[in-house]
Design a protein around this motif. Structure first.
Motif, PDB file in Angstrom:
ATOM      1  N   UNK A 544       0.829  -1.201   0.000  1.00 46.98           N
ATOM      2  CA  UNK A 544       0.000   0.000   0.000  1.00 46.98           C
ATOM      3  C   UNK A 544       0.867   1.255   0.000  1.00 46.98           C
ATOM      4  N   UNK A 545       1.915   1.225   0.800  1.00 48.02           N
ATOM      5  CA  UNK A 545       2.818   2.364   0.918  1.00 48.02           C
ATOM      6  C   UNK A 545       3.619   2.554  -0.369  1.00 48.02           C
ATOM      7  N   UNK A 546       4.043   1.462  -0.962  1.00 48.29           N
ATOM      8  CA  UNK A 546       4.783   1.537  -2.230  1.00 48.29           C
ATOM      9  C   UNK A 546       3.942   2.262  -3.270  1.00 48.29           C
ATOM     10  N   UNK A 547       2.711   1.821  -3.443  1.00 50.12           N
ATOM     11  CA  UNK A 547       1.893   2.415  -4.505  1.00 50.12           C
ATOM     12  C   UNK A 547       1.477   3.837  -4.160  1.00 50.12           C
ATOM     13  N   UNK A 548       1.309   4.124  -2.892  1.00 52.97           N
ATOM     14  CA  UNK A 548       0.997   5.489  -2.475  1.00 52.97           C
ATOM     15  C   UNK A 548       2.156   6.429  -2.791  1.00 52.97           C
ATOM     16  N   UNK A 549       3.345   6.001  -2.428  1.00 58.11           N
ATOM     17  CA  UNK A 549       4.505   6.867  -2.630  1.00 58.11           C
ATOM     18  C   UNK A 549       4.821   7.061  -4.107  1.00 58.11           C
ATOM     19  N   UNK A 550       4.626   6.013  -4.861  1.00 56.98           N
ATOM     20  CA  UNK A 550       4.844   6.149  -6.306  1.00 56.98           C
ATOM     21  C   UNK A 550       3.872   7.172  -6.895  1.00 56.98           C
TER      22      UNK A 550
END
Length: 581
Positions: A544-550
């Motif tokens: 979730x954090x990966x896709x949010x930050x991207x």
RNA sequence: GUACCCGUAGCUCAAUUGGAUAGAGUGUUGGCCUCCGACGCCAAAGGUUGCGAGUUCGAGCCUCGCCGGGUACGCCA
């Protein structure tokens, strides 16, 4: 559609002010000066206290109590003498950023009353090499042109060449004097033409006969003498070629390549209007328009000189008439340095007296000169003016030293390296100019103009390139963007910074001030760099954090690119670096 | 002479209606590459906002006076 957090709060504040019967002119917030205390602050209670002679803290508390009921605030407090501090809920900021990312204008609104704006910038002269003094008008004008278009106005930009005054007569006269005729004129290129002009200047400086001769030739040229006219056309065309090449390098563009000469016919009409309506009078043989003098003396506008030639201010007046009647301009904006302040005051006032441009907004945007270390207009070390081409060449040379040579990097041959060099060098030059508020002059740092570090164009390009790189790698690994969630403080700061974009663009638009965008763009790049260092994207803890930050990174990249575009600066996909050191 | 603009950290510049602790960059000093591009990040030091009064609860910003710098002031454009 309302993608601005501030508007969201302002709408709420407005309701509260009305409910409390307070003047809603003060119902607005600004980005907080104290990020440790709040995201936004409202100073309205202080302003109201001044008017109503009441206690600012009491008013503030009243407003704050009502504000408690709204759903989007994390905390509200009244601090100091009566500042209302607001902190937003994380998910409100996150949703706003999501909405911005989904919006094709990235959250930026448009003007409510789109209208037609004519922008007059550049203003180079025939037979004069463009130098650093020409930089600002072109670079600022280009940026304002892009900003105005982006907010929805219909823009027509006009370079407005200085192609019609006594200098034209001077140069023709000089060529005749040296060559005996105008036969050779058609072989002369820009370098030779410029040289003739320089010599004409020297000659006319202390030779009354030469001046008189030049005046007579100017008069005949303007009357339509075919021989002079043909020579003049050649001079103009050759100059135009050089000027266009310079502007192309700088990525400064124009819709119209009008010049002072195009207004000649209309000048006569204006004189007729002035005489028929008794707006002008004859004084010492010249036809003049007197202006109101208040506390400061204001010389009259000379529309026809005593020798019968048109005065230079008449050209500007006639041009306004053309822009209003032919182009249907509703707003005309000029960009020149401050030395022409009085000139435009006179022109605008005369235009008003003549009734030529009713309901048209006339604006003169003044900027300071580009100065050297001594605070005086920039000169090269040997005391001459530095021409634009030399400046650009020097910047490119410096940039190329830090880039790899052609074919050292796969896919980057001569053409690709050349293009990259160009993009970076121009970014350095333009950003150095645009980061300064235009009203004041600035010192041109010869040693710094192609610097990469700090508050520079290349720094921002570098930020974009880094994001591009991450996004490329993420895509190759099959990682995708997803809804934005805010956990780390650096993520939150970034999302808040992104939310300012609409406001920034609108302020730059109303003030005709590109430096507001330049300042913001740099701050955003900086905020991103902090985020980048603190928050790993591809290696974040969970999916979730990966896709949010991207997604946050992609939105940042898109806004940075948009802001650079509005400044007239390109954003290369990658930035390369030379292998040595 | 008259009018307008400017004076903020060593240097170059910010500061949205007058608001909280005047901010950046650069330079100086120290720290951070086994992790997505170190042209980067983090931290420290650096200020009587030219000087002196005034208005205000509050002034870099408004008013007045000085000092210092710049620009413009009827037939060049």
């Amino acid at each position: 559609m309302n993608l601005l957090l501030e508007n969201k709060i302002n709408t709420e504040l407005c309701k509260i002010f009305n409910k409390l019967k307070l003047d809603d002119r003060f119902a607005f917030v600004k980005v907080s000066d104290r990020p440790d205390l709040s995201d936004f602050q409202c100073n309205g209670a202080l302003a109201l206290a001044k008017i109503t002679h009441k206690n600012p803290r009491e008013i503030g508390t009243m407003i704050a109590e009502e504000l408690q009921k709204c759903t989007f605030c994390e905390s509200i407090s009244v601090d100091g003498p009566g500042f209302i501090n607001l902190k937003l809920k994380d998910d409100v900021i996150a949703q706003n950023a999501d909405a911005m990312a989904d919006d094709e204008r990235l959250g930026c609104g448009m003007v409510e009353d789109p209208h037609k704006v004519v922008l007059d910038y550049g203003g180079p002269n025939v037979a004069k090499t463009m130098h650093v003094g020409h930089l600002r008008s072109g670079v600022i004008g280009e940026s304002v042109s892009r900003i105005e278009r982006f907010v929805g106005n219909d823009v027509i930009s006009d370079v407005h060449l200085g192609d019609w005054g006594t200098p034209m007569g001077m140069i023709i006269s000089e060529i005749i004097m040296q060559d005996g005729s105008l036969d050779k004129v058609y072989d002369y290129d820009i370098a030779q033409i410029t040289e003739f002009y320089k010599q004409a200047n020297i000659r006319c400086k202390d030779d009354e006969n030469a001046r008189e001769n030049a005046r007579q030739i100017t008069a005949k040229l303007q009357e339509g003498n075919t021989q002079y006219r043909r020579a003049w056309e050649h001079l103009r065309n050759e100059s135009l070629k050089a000027i266009k090449a310079n502007y192309e390098q700088l990525d400064v563009n124009f819709d119209l390549w009008w010049g002072e000469s195009d207004a000649h016919q209309v000048c006569g009409e204006v004189v007729r209007i002035a005489r028929e309506n008794d707006i002008s009078e004859v004084d010492n043989g010249a036809t003049i328009i007197r202006l109101e003098e208040s506390n400061k003396p204001k010389p009259p506008v000379i529309i026809v000189k005593s020798d019968g030639a048109f005065g230079y201010q008449l050209t500007d007046i006639a041009t306004i008439k053309m822009r209003v009647e032919d182009l249907h301009a509703q707003e005309i904006v000029y960009f020149t340095d401050s030395r022409q302040t009085l000139h435009f005051e006179q022109v605008f006032e005369a235009v008003q007296k003549l009734g030529i441009a009713p309901n048209v907004k006339l604006q003169h945007i003044v900027f300071g000169t580009v100065n050297g270390a001594d605070g005086k207009p920039f000169k090269t070390r040997d005391g001459g003016v530095m021409d634009l081409e030399t400046l650009i060449a020097m910047s490119k040379e410096k940039v190329s030293q830090s880039l790899p040579k052609p074919n050292e990097v796969e896919g980057y041959g001569t053409a690709e390296i050349e293009k990259l060099t160009q993009q970076i060098a121009i970014a350095a030059i333009k950003f150095q100019d645009l980061k300064n508020t235009i009203a004041s002059g600035y010192v041109f740092e010869l040693d710094d103009f192609a610097k990469f570090e700090g508050k520079t164009g290349p720094y921002i390009q570098y930020a974009v390139a880094r994001i591009n790189s991450v996004l490329r790698k993420a895509a190759a690994s099959g990682l995708q963007t997803g809804n934005i969630v805010l956990q780390a403080p650096e993520e939150r700061s970034l999302a808040l910074k992104l939310a300012q974009v609409h406001n920034v663009v609108m302020r730059a638009h109303t003030d005709k001030e590109p430096s507001i965008i330049a300042e913001y763009t740099y701050n955003l790049a900086q905020t991103f760099s902090t985020f980048y260092n603190a928050c790993p994207m591809m290696n974040a803890n969970n999916q979730e954090l990966v896709s949010s930050r991207l997604k946050l990174a992609k939105l940042t990249r898109d806004i940075l690119k948009l802001m650079l575009y509005l400044l007239g600066i390109e954003a290369p996909e990658v930035m390369l670096k030379a292998e040595n050191k």
